[in-house]
Design an enzyme around this catalytic site. Structure first.
Site, short mmCIF file in Angstrom:
data_model
loop_
_atom_site.label_atom_id
_atom_site.label_comp_id
_atom_site.label_asym_id
_atom_site.label_seq_id
_atom_site.Cartn_x
_atom_site.Cartn_y
_atom_site.Cartn_z
N GLY A 122 0.85 -1.20 0.00
CA GLY A 122 0.00 0.00 0.00
C GLY A 122 0.88 1.24 0.00
O GLY A 122 2.06 1.19 -0.37
N HIS A 171 2.98 26.74 -21.53
CA HIS A 171 3.91 25.86 -22.24
C HIS A 171 5.33 26.32 -21.95
O HIS A 171 5.60 27.52 -22.01
CB HIS A 171 3.64 25.95 -23.74
CG HIS A 171 4.60 25.13 -24.54
ND1 HIS A 171 4.55 23.75 -24.58
CD2 HIS A 171 5.66 25.50 -25.31
CE1 HIS A 171 5.53 23.31 -25.36
NE2 HIS A 171 6.22 24.34 -25.81
P1 NAI Z 1 -2.86 0.29 3.01
O1 NAI Z 1 -4.22 -0.12 3.39
O2 NAI Z 1 -2.63 1.38 2.01
O3 NAI Z 1 -2.06 -0.99 2.45
C1 NAI Z 1 -1.94 -2.18 3.21
C2 NAI Z 1 -1.66 -3.34 2.27
O4 NAI Z 1 -1.33 -4.48 3.05
C3 NAI Z 1 -2.86 -3.71 1.41
O5 NAI Z 1 -2.50 -3.67 0.06
C4 NAI Z 1 -3.21 -5.12 1.90
O6 NAI Z 1 -3.70 -5.94 0.86
C5 NAI Z 1 -1.85 -5.61 2.41
N1 NAI Z 1 -1.97 -6.74 3.38
C6 NAI Z 1 -2.81 -6.87 4.42
N2 NAI Z 1 -2.61 -8.04 5.06
C7 NAI Z 1 -1.61 -8.70 4.41
C8 NAI Z 1 -0.95 -9.95 4.58
N3 NAI Z 1 -1.27 -10.81 5.57
N4 NAI Z 1 0.03 -10.30 3.71
C9 NAI Z 1 0.37 -9.44 2.71
N5 NAI Z 1 -0.21 -8.24 2.51
C10 NAI Z 1 -1.19 -7.86 3.34
O7 NAI Z 1 -2.14 0.61 4.41
P2 NAI Z 1 -0.77 1.36 4.75
O8 NAI Z 1 0.11 1.44 3.57
O9 NAI Z 1 -0.28 0.70 5.99
O10 NAI Z 1 -1.26 2.82 5.09
C11 NAI Z 1 -2.15 3.06 6.20
C12 NAI Z 1 -3.00 4.27 5.96
O11 NAI Z 1 -2.23 5.44 5.94
C13 NAI Z 1 -3.75 4.20 4.64
O12 NAI Z 1 -5.10 4.49 4.87
C14 NAI Z 1 -3.10 5.23 3.79
O13 NAI Z 1 -4.02 5.85 2.91
C15 NAI Z 1 -2.54 6.21 4.80
N6 NAI Z 1 -1.33 6.84 4.27
C16 NAI Z 1 -1.45 7.73 3.25
C17 NAI Z 1 -0.33 8.29 2.69
C18 NAI Z 1 -0.50 9.22 1.54
O14 NAI Z 1 -1.62 9.67 1.31
N7 NAI Z 1 0.55 9.54 0.80
C19 NAI Z 1 1.02 7.98 3.16
C20 NAI Z 1 1.01 7.00 4.20
C21 NAI Z 1 -0.11 6.48 4.73
#
Ligand code: NAI
Length: 468
Positions: free
Chosen positions: A184, A447
Site C-alpha cells: 500500500g 507551455h
Molecule cells: P494500506 O491499506 O494502504 O495498504 C496495506 C496493504 O497491506 C494492502 O494492500 C493489503 O492488501 C496488504 N496486506 C494486508 N494483510 C496482508 C498480509 N497478511 N500479507 C500481505 N499483505 C497484506 O495501508 P498502509 O500502507 O499501511 O497505510 C495506512 C493508511 O495510511 C492508509 O489508509 C493510507 O491511505 C494512509 N497513508 C497515506 C499516505 C498518503 O496519502 N501519501 C502515506 C502514508 C499512509
C-alpha cells in the site's frame, strides 16, 4: 470556565478544527497527550516521510541520474545521520508552527490524556498522573489511528528489526535487505526511501496488484516503474508469520490461491498492512458513544455521534485515512458547531503517493465506473509526448481523464508521473465545479509544463489530443 469546544487530539483533523472554531469566535481547548502538536502526520507520518523521500530522491539522482544531463563525476556519499537531522528539523518547524497558530488564535493547549466523561465533560490526566475535569459545550474526538498489524498474525514490533512506519523513518543504518509487508501507500513510500539509499527491497502483498483500490492501469504501469528501480514484488502472497531470526527477521508467506509456504530473511521487516482507528482509553463505552463494527466512532452526515454535543472526525471515523480529508472535516465540524453549514465533498478527495514518479488520483477509477454501470469515456496522454517531460528526462507515466459519456462531466482523473501530486489539483478544482473534459481541454495551459499532459488527456477525452 466552560469552553465552547474541546478537541481531543491535535493531528491535522483536530488542530485545523480548533483553529477554524477559534476563527469563528469560539473559546477552544485542545487536549494532546504527545509532547508536541500535529499528531501522527506531523510527528511520525506524512511530514517526516516526505523529508526522507525528498532527501533520498536527491541522493539517488546525484548518484545515478546526472550523467544523462551532462553532469559527470558526482559520487555522493550518504550521511544518514544528517539526513535524519533534516527530517527532525522539518518536523520541529511544523509542530512549532501549530503551537504558534494556537497562541495566535488564543487556543488553550492542554497536555495530557483526554477522556470523555459524557456530555460536556472531559478529563485530562497529565504525565504526573494528575487529573483535571474540564467543562465544555461541545467535544470533538479527533484521536486518529494506530498501526493495525497483520490481521490474524501475531507480530512483535520492536521498531528496530520489525518496524512499523514509526521505526521505518528512524532506522540507524541502511538495511541490506528490507522486506515490506503490504504493497500500500506506506510500504511503497518507505520502501522507495530505503531502496534509493541502497537497500534491496522486497514487497510482499496479499492482493494481485499494488496500491489496491487505485485505477488498475495506473497500478500496473507504476509497478513496472518500481521494478525498473529495483523493487521486487511477491504479489498474491499472504504473510502468515513474521519472527526474529538471528540479528534480522524471517517472513513466511503462502500463495493466496493455495500452495507451499516460502520463508525469506531480511535485516529489517516493515509492517505496512494498514491502520486502525485509535479509541483506546478514551472512555467512549462508559460515555455511551457508539462505535461501528470496524471500531470506528459512528457519526451521522453532520459528524455527530449518538451523544449530543460529541462529534468525531478524521481517521477515527469512516472514509479514507488521509490528513487532508481530516482537515476538511475539521473545518466542516467547526462551522457546524458555530451554527454554519459545514460540508465535505467526499467525491473530490485527491490521493497522492509520494514516490518517484508520484501517483495521484481524484474521483472514480475505471473499475469503479464499470462496477457502477456508468457509461464513460476515457482520454489518455503519455508524458513521453510532453516537451517539458522530455527536457527533464521525466517521461515515465501518463494522465488519464474519465468523463461521463453523455454529459462529458469529469468523473475521475488519474496521473502517474513527475509532479502528479501537484497536477492533480487542477482536476480537483474542475470536478468541484462540476466541469467537463471540454472545459479542461479548452483551458489555456502554460507551455512548456507537465500540466499540458492533463489538458491533452482532456482533449483526448472529448475529441482528439494535438500532440499525439
Ligand atoms: P494500506 O491499506 O494502504 O495498504 C496495506 C496493504 O497491506 C494492502 O494492500 C493489503 O492488501 C496488504 N496486506 C494486508 N494483510 C496482508 C498480509 N497478511 N500479507 C500481505 N499483505 C497484506 O495501508 P498502509 O500502507 O499501511 O497505510 C495506512 C493508511 O495510511 C492508509 O489508509 C493510507 O491511505 C494512509 N497513508 C497515506 C499516505 C498518503 O496519502 N501519501 C502515506 C502514508 C499512509
Amino acid at each position: 470556565m466552560a469552553y465552547d469546544l474541546i478537541v481531543i487530539g491535535s493531528g491535522p483533523g483536530g488542530y485545523v478544527c480548533a483553529i477554524k472554531a477559534a476563527q469563528l469566535g469560539l473559546k477552544v481547548a485542545v487536549v494532546e497527550k504527545r509532547q508536541t502538536y500535529g499528531g501522527t502526520c506531523l510527528n511520525i507520518g506524512c511530514i517526516p516521510s516526505k523529508a526522507l523521500l525528498h532527501a533520498s530522491e536527491m541522493y539517488s539522482h546525484a548518484a545515478h541520474g546526472m550523467e544523462a544531463l551532462g553532469i559527470d563525476g558526482l559520487k555522493p556519499t550518504l550521511n544518514l545521520a544528517n539526513m535524519m537531522a533534516h527530517k527532525d528539523a522539518t518536523v520541529k518547524s511544523n509542530v512549532d508552527g501549530v503551537s504558534f497558530l494556537f497562541k495566535k488564535n488564543k487556543i488553550d493547549g492542554i497536555q495530557g490524556t483526554g477522556k470523555v466523561l459524557g456530555k460536556g465533560k472531559v478529563s485530562v490526566t497529565n504525565a504526573a498522573g494528575e487529573e483535571q475535569v474540564l467543562e465544555t459545550r461541545n467535544i470533538v474526538i479527533a484521536t486518529g489511528s494506530d498501526v493495525a498489524g497483520i490481521p490474524g498474525v501475531p507480530v512483535e514490533i520492536d521498531e528496530t528489526v520489525i518496524v512499523s512506519s514509526t521505526g521505518g523513518i528512524a532506522l540507524e543504518k541502511v538495511p541490506e535487505h528490507l522486506i515490506v509487508v503490504g504493497g500500500g501507500v506506506i510500504g511503497l513510500e518507505l520502501g522507495s526511501v530505503w531502496g534509493r539509499l541502497g537497500a534491496k527491497v522486497t514487497v510482499v502483498e496479499y492482493l494481485d496488484t499494488i496500491l489496491g483500490g487505485m485505477d488498475g492501469e495506473v497500478s500496473k504501469q507504476f509497478q513496472r516503474m518500481l521494478v525498473k528501480q529495483g523493487m521486487e514484488f511477491k504479489l498474491g502472497a499472504k504473510v502468515t508469520g513474521v519472527e526474529k531470526a538471528g540479528s534480522g527477521a524471517r517472513v513466511t508467506f503462502e500463495p493466496v490461491k493455495g500452495g507451499d509456504a516460502t520463508a525469506i530473511d531480511a535485516d529489517v521487516v516493515l509492517i505496512a498492512t494498514g491502520r486502525k482507528p485509535y479509541t483506546e482509553g478514551l472512555g467512549l463505552a462508559e460515555a455511551g458513544v457508539a462505535l461501528d463494527s470496524r471500531g470506528r466512532v459512528e457519526i451521522d452526515n453532520h459528524f455527530r455521534t449518538n451523544v449530543e454535543g460529541i462529534y468525531a472526525l478524521g481517521d477515527v471515523v469512516r472514509g479514507p485515512m488521509l490528513a487532508h480529508k481530516a482537515e476538511d472535516e475539521g473545518v466542516a465540524v467547526a462551522e457546524i458547531i458555530a451554527g454554519q453549514a459545514g460540508h465535505v465533498n467526499y467525491d473530490v478527495i485527491p490521493g497522492v503517493v509520494y514516490t518517484q514518479p508520484e501517483v495521484a488520483s481524484v474521483g472514480k477509477t475505471e473499475e469503479e465506473l464499470k462496477a457502477a454501470g456508468v457509461a464513460y469515456k476515457a482520454g489518455k496522454f503519455p508524458f513521453t509526448a510532453n516537451g517539458r517531460a522530455r527536457a527533464m528526462l521525466a517521461t515515465d507515466g501518463f494522465v488519464k481523464v474519465l468523463a461521463d459519456k453523455e454529459t462529458d462531466r469529469v468523473l475521475g482523473v488519474h496521473i502517474v508521473g513527475f509532479g502528479a501530486g501537484e497536477m492533480i489539483h487542477e482536476a480537483a478544482v474542475l470536478m468541484e465545479f462540476g466541469g467537463s473534459s471540454e472545459d479542461l481541454g479548452r483551458t489555456c495551459h502554460a507551455h512548456p509544463t507537465m500540466s499540458e499532459a492533463v489538458k491533452e488527456a482532456a482533449l483526448a477525452t472529448f475529441f482528439k489530443p494535438i500532440h499525439m
